[in-house]
Design a protein around this motif. Sequence first.
Motif, PDB file in Angstrom:
ATOM      1  N   TRP A   1      -7.265  -4.177  -0.204  1.00 43.91           N
ATOM      2  CA  TRP A   1      -6.883  -3.286   0.892  1.00 43.91           C
ATOM      3  C   TRP A   1      -8.094  -2.450   1.246  1.00 43.91           C
ATOM      4  CZ3 TRP A   1      -2.027  -3.362   3.147  1.00 43.91           C
ATOM      5  CH2 TRP A   1      -1.026  -4.056   2.449  1.00 43.91           C
ATOM      6  N   THR A   2      -8.395  -2.347   2.518  1.00 45.52           N
ATOM      7  CA  THR A   2      -9.511  -1.501   2.954  1.00 45.52           C
ATOM      8  C   THR A   2      -8.947  -0.181   3.463  1.00 45.52           C
ATOM      9  OG1 THR A   2     -10.835  -3.416   3.540  1.00 45.52           O
ATOM     10  CG2 THR A   2     -11.455  -1.324   4.558  1.00 45.52           C
ATOM     11  N   VAL A   3      -9.416   0.913   2.874  1.00 44.78           N
ATOM     12  CA  VAL A   3      -8.910   2.218   3.310  1.00 44.78           C
ATOM     13  C   VAL A   3     -10.081   3.089   3.773  1.00 44.78           C
ATOM     14  CG1 VAL A   3      -6.911   2.094   1.778  1.00 44.78           C
ATOM     15  CG2 VAL A   3      -8.955   3.264   0.993  1.00 44.78           C
ATOM     16  N   GLY A   4      -9.800   3.926   4.740  1.00 44.06           N
ATOM     17  CA  GLY A   4     -10.855   4.740   5.332  1.00 44.06           C
ATOM     18  C   GLY A   4     -10.906   6.130   4.728  1.00 44.06           C
TER      19      GLY A   4
ATOM     20  N   LEU B   1       0.866  -1.184   0.000  1.00 45.97           N
ATOM     21  CA  LEU B   1       0.000   0.000   0.000  1.00 45.97           C
ATOM     22  C   LEU B   1       0.898   1.228   0.000  1.00 45.97           C
ATOM     23  CD1 LEU B   1      -3.046   0.735   0.087  1.00 45.97           C
ATOM     24  CD2 LEU B   1      -2.767   1.050   2.550  1.00 45.97           C
ATOM     25  N   VAL B   2       0.669   2.099  -0.961  1.00 46.57           N
ATOM     26  CA  VAL B   2       1.486   3.309  -1.120  1.00 46.57           C
ATOM     27  C   VAL B   2       0.600   4.511  -0.783  1.00 46.57           C
ATOM     28  CG1 VAL B   2       2.715   4.728  -2.830  1.00 46.57           C
ATOM     29  CG2 VAL B   2       2.798   2.211  -2.989  1.00 46.57           C
TER      30      VAL B   2
ATOM     31  N   ALA C   1      -3.068   0.762  -4.126  1.00 46.03           N
ATOM     32  CA  ALA C   1      -3.000  -0.592  -3.580  1.00 46.03           C
ATOM     33  C   ALA C   1      -2.402  -1.526  -4.615  1.00 46.03           C
ATOM     34  CB  ALA C   1      -4.394  -1.065  -3.201  1.00 46.03           C
ATOM     35  N   VAL C   2      -1.258  -2.112  -4.295  1.00 41.28           N
ATOM     36  CA  VAL C   2      -0.663  -3.151  -5.144  1.00 41.28           C
ATOM     37  C   VAL C   2      -1.190  -4.476  -4.630  1.00 41.28           C
ATOM     38  CG1 VAL C   2       1.480  -4.266  -5.890  1.00 41.28           C
ATOM     39  CG2 VAL C   2       1.439  -1.778  -5.483  1.00 41.28           C
ATOM     40  N   GLY C   3      -1.911  -5.204  -5.460  1.00 42.24           N
ATOM     41  CA  GLY C   3      -2.447  -6.503  -5.044  1.00 42.24           C
ATOM     42  C   GLY C   3      -3.316  -6.360  -3.811  1.00 42.24           C
ATOM     43  N   CYS C   4      -3.192  -7.338  -2.899  1.00 48.24           N
ATOM     44  CA  CYS C   4      -4.014  -7.313  -1.687  1.00 48.24           C
ATOM     45  C   CYS C   4      -3.142  -7.703  -0.505  1.00 48.24           C
ATOM     46  CB  CYS C   4      -5.191  -8.272  -1.853  1.00 48.24           C
ATOM     47  SG  CYS C   4      -4.685  -9.910  -2.368  1.00 48.24           S
TER      48      CYS C   4
ATOM     49  N   VAL D   1     -13.365   2.180   1.634  1.00 51.89           N
ATOM     50  CA  VAL D   1     -13.404   1.617   0.279  1.00 51.89           C
ATOM     51  C   VAL D   1     -12.418   0.463   0.218  1.00 51.89           C
ATOM     52  CG1 VAL D   1     -14.103   3.147  -1.593  1.00 51.89           C
ATOM     53  CG2 VAL D   1     -12.043   3.655  -0.340  1.00 51.89           C
ATOM     54  N   ARG D   2     -12.701  -0.465  -0.675  1.00 52.32           N
ATOM     55  CA  ARG D   2     -11.791  -1.590  -0.869  1.00 52.32           C
ATOM     56  C   ARG D   2     -11.112  -1.409  -2.214  1.00 52.32           C
ATOM     57  NH1 ARG D   2     -12.523  -6.340   1.136  1.00 52.32           N
ATOM     58  NH2 ARG D   2     -13.013  -7.346  -0.825  1.00 52.32           N
ATOM     59  N   ILE D   3      -9.783  -1.431  -2.213  1.00 52.75           N
ATOM     60  CA  ILE D   3      -9.071  -1.214  -3.475  1.00 52.75           C
ATOM     61  C   ILE D   3      -8.016  -2.295  -3.699  1.00 52.75           C
ATOM     62  CG2 ILE D   3      -9.464   1.263  -3.706  1.00 52.75           C
ATOM     63  CD1 ILE D   3      -6.771   1.805  -2.413  1.00 52.75           C
TER      64      ILE D   3
END
Length: 315
Positions: free
Chosen positions: A193-196, A173-174, A183-186, A210-212
Motif C-alpha cells: 500500500w502506498t501512503v502519502g 488499509l486501516v 496495511a494488511v497485505g497489499c 511510503v510503501r507499507i
Amino acid sequence: MSDDTMIRIRRTFMGCEFELVLCGEDKDYLTNAADEAFEEVRRIEDDLSVFVPTSEISDVNFRADREPVIVQPRVFRLLQKAAELSADTDGAFDITAGALVRLWSSAEGVPPHDVLDAVVATTDMQYVRLNERDNSVEFAKPGVRIDLGAIGKGYAAAEVVQVLRDRCIESALVAAGTSTLYAVGCPPDADAWTVGVRNPVMNNERLTTVRIRDQAFSTSGSHERFVAIDGVRYSHIIDPRTGWPVTGLLLACALVDDPIESDALATAFFINGLEWTRAYCLARGDVGAIIVTQDQPGDKPVVHRIGRTIHQERE
Ligand code: ADP
Ligand code: MG
C-alpha cells in the motif's frame, strides 16, 4: 482468492475519522466485517477515553490515588505496554502526561512556573503501580492523571486488524484518523500500500510517500491540534520532563509492525527530535522514521528518511 471487490467506509470515533478500505470477494461479507471492526473501536473508546466519564481510564484517574483500581486484562496489558514504551523512549512518551495535557488545554494562559513544576512532579510512569496479580492500577501520588491519547488510536487500529484477520481478510488499509495507518497485505494491483505524508504547512500537499505491507505507520505533529494562548500556538504534544509543549519539528512518523508501538514512537520521535530518532532506529533495526524539519518559518520543509525499513515509491 480473487480480490475483485473493494469497499471504503468511514466513521467518527475518538474525535477523528476512522477509515477502512477492505478488499475481498463479497461486498456483504466485507461490510459486516467493517461493522464488527467499528463496534470494537467504539468499545475501546468507551473503555479508554478520558473524555468518557464512565471509561475505565476515567475511573482510574478518579480514585487510583486512594485505592487500587481493577481494570480489564486487555486494558491492563495496554498500560504495561505504555510503561515499557516510556522506558524505551527515555520518558518522552509517558501516559502520565495527562495532568499536563489538561493544564495546557484549559487555555487559561501559560501556566505559572510553580503550577507547572507541581504538575511535572506528578508526571512519571514510576508513579503508576501495575499489579499483575489482580490487574489493578494504583497511583503512588495524588494528582497523577493518565491519558492514552498518544496510543489509543494505535491500539484501536491493532484490534481492528485482529478482527479483519480473524475474518480472513488479507487485503485492507486501516486508518485511525491521520494518526495511525495499518496495511494488511497489499492491494490487488500492487505489492504494497502506498501512503502519502502531507505537508502540514503547504495546503496539505503531498511531501513524500511510503510503501507499507503488514506494517503500521503513525504520524505526530502539532499543526492540526494545538491551543492558542495570546496568539501563540502551543502543541498538544508535551515533553513530560519539562512540562512544555514541543515545537521543534514539523512532523515525526514511525514505521514498525505493531500499531500501538508506531503510535507511541511517532509521539516520542516528535519530542526527542532528529538525532535521537536516528540513533534509536539504528539501534533497533526494525523501526523506520520520517522526520520533517523546517529551518525557518516559510522555508521548504526537509524530509529525513531514517532506517532500512522505509521504502519510497519509485517516482
Ligand atoms: P494524535 O492524537 O494527534 O495522533 P499523538 O499520537 O502524538 O497525536 O498523541 C497526542 C496526544 O497524546 C495528546 O493530545 C495528549 O492527549 C497526549 N500526549 C501529549 N503529550 C504526550 C506525551 N509526552 N506522552 C504521551 N501522551 C501525550
Ligand atoms: Mg502517537
